[in-house]
Design a protein around this motif. Sequence first.
Motif, PDB file in Angstrom:
ATOM      1  N   GLY A  30      51.793 -18.605   9.389  1.00 58.49           N
ATOM      2  CA  GLY A  30      51.053 -18.822  10.629  1.00 58.49           C
ATOM      3  C   GLY A  30      50.763 -20.297  10.837  1.00 58.49           C
ATOM      4  N   TYR A  31      50.145 -20.590  11.972  1.00 57.91           N
ATOM      5  CA  TYR A  31      49.801 -21.966  12.310  1.00 57.91           C
ATOM      6  C   TYR A  31      48.417 -22.299  11.746  1.00 57.91           C
ATOM      7  N   LEU A  32      48.344 -23.360  10.953  1.00 56.36           N
ATOM      8  CA  LEU A  32      47.088 -23.796  10.353  1.00 56.36           C
ATOM      9  C   LEU A  32      46.205 -24.382  11.451  1.00 56.36           C
ATOM     10  N   ARG A  33      45.045 -23.780  11.685  1.00 53.49           N
ATOM     11  CA  ARG A  33      44.147 -24.240  12.744  1.00 53.49           C
ATOM     12  C   ARG A  33      42.922 -24.948  12.196  1.00 53.49           C
ATOM     13  N   SER A  34      42.489 -24.592  10.975  1.00 61.79           N
ATOM     14  CA  SER A  34      41.294 -25.216  10.427  1.00 61.79           C
ATOM     15  C   SER A  34      41.313 -25.118   8.913  1.00 61.79           C
ATOM     16  N   ILE A  35      40.645 -26.085   8.277  1.00 62.92           N
ATOM     17  CA  ILE A  35      40.489 -26.095   6.824  1.00 62.92           C
ATOM     18  C   ILE A  35      39.165 -26.769   6.502  1.00 62.92           C
ATOM     19  N   ASP A  36      38.512 -26.337   5.425  1.00 61.47           N
ATOM     20  CA  ASP A  36      37.252 -26.978   5.043  1.00 61.47           C
ATOM     21  C   ASP A  36      37.321 -27.507   3.618  1.00 61.47           C
ATOM     22  N   GLN A  37      36.204 -27.998   3.103  1.00 63.66           N
ATOM     23  CA  GLN A  37      36.185 -28.635   1.792  1.00 63.66           C
ATOM     24  C   GLN A  37      36.449 -27.661   0.653  1.00 63.66           C
ATOM     25  N   PHE A  38      36.353 -26.358   0.906  1.00 69.68           N
ATOM     26  CA  PHE A  38      36.615 -25.349  -0.114  1.00 69.68           C
ATOM     27  C   PHE A  38      38.039 -24.801  -0.014  1.00 69.68           C
ATOM     28  N   ALA A  39      38.855 -25.395   0.844  1.00 67.95           N
ATOM     29  CA  ALA A  39      40.240 -24.977   1.099  1.00 67.95           C
ATOM     30  C   ALA A  39      40.302 -23.618   1.790  1.00 67.95           C
ATOM     31  N   ASN A  40      39.212 -23.200   2.447  1.00 67.88           N
ATOM     32  CA  ASN A  40      39.274 -22.006   3.281  1.00 67.88           C
ATOM     33  C   ASN A  40      40.159 -22.346   4.471  1.00 67.88           C
ATOM     34  N   LEU A  41      41.031 -21.404   4.856  1.00 64.39           N
ATOM     35  CA  LEU A  41      42.004 -21.652   5.905  1.00 64.39           C
ATOM     36  C   LEU A  41      41.784 -20.710   7.079  1.00 64.39           C
ATOM     37  N   VAL A  42      42.099 -21.184   8.280  1.00 62.73           N
ATOM     38  CA  VAL A  42      42.194 -20.323   9.451  1.00 62.73           C
ATOM     39  C   VAL A  42      43.624 -20.446   9.949  1.00 62.73           C
ATOM     40  N   LEU A  43      44.332 -19.301   9.976  1.00 62.51           N
ATOM     41  CA  LEU A  43      45.705 -19.262  10.458  1.00 62.51           C
ATOM     42  C   LEU A  43      45.752 -18.506  11.776  1.00 62.51           C
ATOM     43  N   HIS A  44      46.572 -18.994  12.701  1.00 62.91           N
ATOM     44  CA  HIS A  44      46.708 -18.411  14.031  1.00 62.91           C
ATOM     45  C   HIS A  44      48.131 -17.892  14.186  1.00 62.91           C
ATOM     46  N   GLN A  45      48.319 -16.834  14.954  1.00 63.10           N
ATOM     47  CA  GLN A  45      49.626 -16.187  15.135  1.00 63.10           C
ATOM     48  C   GLN A  45      50.243 -15.856  13.774  1.00 63.10           C
ATOM     49  N   THR A  46      49.429 -15.274  12.923  1.00 61.47           N
ATOM     50  CA  THR A  46      49.821 -14.992  11.542  1.00 61.47           C
ATOM     51  C   THR A  46      50.635 -13.713  11.448  1.00 61.47           C
ATOM     52  N   VAL A  47      51.644 -13.746  10.585  1.00 55.72           N
ATOM     53  CA  VAL A  47      52.386 -12.538  10.220  1.00 55.72           C
ATOM     54  C   VAL A  47      52.358 -12.430   8.700  1.00 55.72           C
ATOM     55  N   GLU A  48      52.317 -11.200   8.222  1.00 54.07           N
ATOM     56  CA  GLU A  48      52.440 -10.954   6.784  1.00 54.07           C
ATOM     57  C   GLU A  48      53.898 -10.621   6.527  1.00 54.07           C
ATOM     58  N   ARG A  49      54.562 -11.412   5.704  1.00 58.79           N
ATOM     59  CA  ARG A  49      55.991 -11.210   5.434  1.00 58.79           C
ATOM     60  C   ARG A  49      56.141 -10.463   4.113  1.00 58.79           C
ATOM     61  N   ILE A  50      56.908  -9.366   4.179  1.00 62.39           N
ATOM     62  CA  ILE A  50      57.167  -8.553   2.999  1.00 62.39           C
ATOM     63  C   ILE A  50      58.644  -8.688   2.656  1.00 62.39           C
ATOM     64  N   HIS A  51      58.932  -9.067   1.400  1.00 62.09           N
ATOM     65  CA  HIS A  51      60.306  -9.223   0.923  1.00 62.09           C
ATOM     66  C   HIS A  51      60.654  -8.082  -0.017  1.00 62.09           C
ATOM     67  N   VAL A  52      61.802  -7.474   0.198  1.00 60.55           N
ATOM     68  CA  VAL A  52      62.331  -6.471  -0.726  1.00 60.55           C
ATOM     69  C   VAL A  52      63.830  -6.735  -0.825  1.00 60.55           C
ATOM     70  N   GLY A  53      64.270  -7.197  -1.977  1.00 58.22           N
ATOM     71  CA  GLY A  53      65.686  -7.518  -2.144  1.00 58.22           C
ATOM     72  C   GLY A  53      66.096  -8.621  -1.168  1.00 58.22           C
ATOM     73  N   LYS A  54      67.128  -8.356  -0.393  1.00 55.78           N
ATOM     74  CA  LYS A  54      67.642  -9.335   0.580  1.00 55.78           C
ATOM     75  C   LYS A  54      67.128  -9.055   1.992  1.00 55.78           C
ATOM     76  N   LYS A  55      66.091  -8.221   2.091  1.00 52.18           N
ATOM     77  CA  LYS A  55      65.536  -7.871   3.398  1.00 52.18           C
ATOM     78  C   LYS A  55      64.085  -8.322   3.481  1.00 52.18           C
ATOM     79  N   TYR A  56      63.621  -8.528   4.717  1.00 53.92           N
ATOM     80  CA  TYR A  56      62.211  -8.852   4.923  1.00 53.92           C
ATOM     81  C   TYR A  56      61.752  -8.269   6.247  1.00 53.92           C
TER      82      TYR A  56
END
Length: 133
Positions: A30-56
């Motif tokens: 996803g697109y990194l929109r914000s970060i703080d001193q604790f490395a907490n992240l805010v991602l925008h338009q995020t997808v969770e990608r799952i890999h299995v073998g040669k497919k995703y």
Amino acid sequence: MNYMPGTASLIQDIDKKHLVLLRDGRTLIGYLRSIDQFANLVLHQTVERIHVGKKYGDIPRGIFVVRGENVVLLGEIDLEKESDTPLQQVSIEEILEEQRVEQQAKQESEKLKVQALKERGLCVPRADTLDEY
């Protein structure tokens, strides 16, 4: 360019597309929109990608807030090379089914391994009884 210590060095990566590998093994893109001193992240338009073998497969997640202690790896994605992947994209249903089959096969293999060790008088502690750290 001036050196900035810690997470301040990531300020230049705001609004760029990133891949985030989490401690539990999930991969987020996803697109990194914000970060703080604790490395907490805010991602925008995020997808969770799952890999299995040669497919995703990509599961849309929207806005995603990630606690910094759960981040294993954070890397910028080169948009020009993103489409040059040898992997085949499949539907969400297909990748989830393949992931389930792969996990079942892994569990069966683990059971056989534990059984073989027990027959030899050895015992292996289960992973869920071990400390995470």
